[in-house]
Design a protein around this motif. Structure first.
Motif, PDB file in Angstrom:
ATOM      1  N   CYS A  18     -11.414  15.867  50.300  1.00 56.41           N
ATOM      2  CA  CYS A  18     -10.776  14.907  49.420  1.00 56.41           C
ATOM      3  C   CYS A  18     -11.421  15.031  48.050  1.00 56.41           C
ATOM      4  N   LYS A  42     -11.424  12.950  45.758  1.00 60.21           N
ATOM      5  CA  LYS A  42     -11.898  11.660  45.272  1.00 60.21           C
ATOM      6  C   LYS A  42     -13.190  11.215  45.952  1.00 60.21           C
ATOM      7  N   CYS A  43     -13.158  11.152  47.271  1.00 59.28           N
ATOM      8  CA  CYS A  43     -14.333  10.627  47.978  1.00 59.28           C
ATOM      9  C   CYS A  43     -15.132  11.723  48.673  1.00 59.28           C
ATOM     10  N   CYS A  55      -6.082  12.439  52.335  1.00 58.23           N
ATOM     11  CA  CYS A  55      -7.244  11.630  52.681  1.00 58.23           C
ATOM     12  C   CYS A  55      -6.749  10.272  53.188  1.00 58.23           C
ATOM     13  N   HIS A  84      -8.364   7.573  53.329  1.00 60.07           N
ATOM     14  CA  HIS A  84      -8.909   6.479  52.508  1.00 60.07           C
ATOM     15  C   HIS A  84      -8.205   6.399  51.155  1.00 60.07           C
ATOM     16  N   CYS A  85      -8.049   7.554  50.520  1.00 60.88           N
ATOM     17  CA  CYS A  85      -7.599   7.566  49.120  1.00 60.88           C
ATOM     18  C   CYS A  85      -6.111   7.890  48.964  1.00 60.88           C
TER      19      CYS A  85
HETATM   20 ZN   LIG Z   1     -10.744  10.312  49.928  1.00 63.52          ZN
END
Ligand SMILES: [Zn+2]
Length: 120
Positions: free
Chosen positions: A32, A34-35, A46, A48-49
């Motif tokens: 990912c 982002k994270c 992802c 989460h994102c």
């Molecule tokens: Zn993520």
């Protein structure tokens, strides 16, 4: 026997990317952006994102270019470069801050002004 040896060699070559090993990137995984969560290749987003994952190779490319940018960063303060005052105090109390900043390659100036001067 011969084929077995050959197969082993191939696997090692793929795993043996020194940058990937050093930066902890598995080229056979997705990441990912982002994270930085690691995913299997068949995962596309992802959880989460909700952003699209990038391949291990892309991630490695990003990390290595970031790293190069870091070490290439100049420790010089150029004329007209914007500066920000982060701390005021006695010179010996400020020195640790300068060292701390230098670890992240952030140049800092210790600047004495009139208020701190014995004459003032
Ligand atoms: Zn993520």
């Amino acid at each position: 026997m011969f084929r077995k040896l050959f197969g082993l060699e191939k696997k090692e070559a793929k795993r043996g990317n020194p940058d990937a090993v050093r930066l902890g990137v598995d080229l056979e995984m997705s990441y990912c952006p982002k994270c930085n969560e690691e995913y299997r290749l068949d995962v596309e987003r992802c959880v989460h994102c909700q952003v699209e994952l990038i391949s291990g190779e892309e991630r490695l490319g990003q990390l290595t270019s970031k790293e190069q940018g870091f070490t290439a960063r100049s420790m010089e303060i150029a004329d007209g470069e914007s500066m920000v005052a982060i701390r005021e105090g006695k010179l010996r109390d400020l020195k640790p801050y300068q060292i701390l900043l230098a670890k992240d390659r952030i140049p800092a100036l210790l600047n004495g002004d009139a208020a701190g001067c014995a004459k003032g």
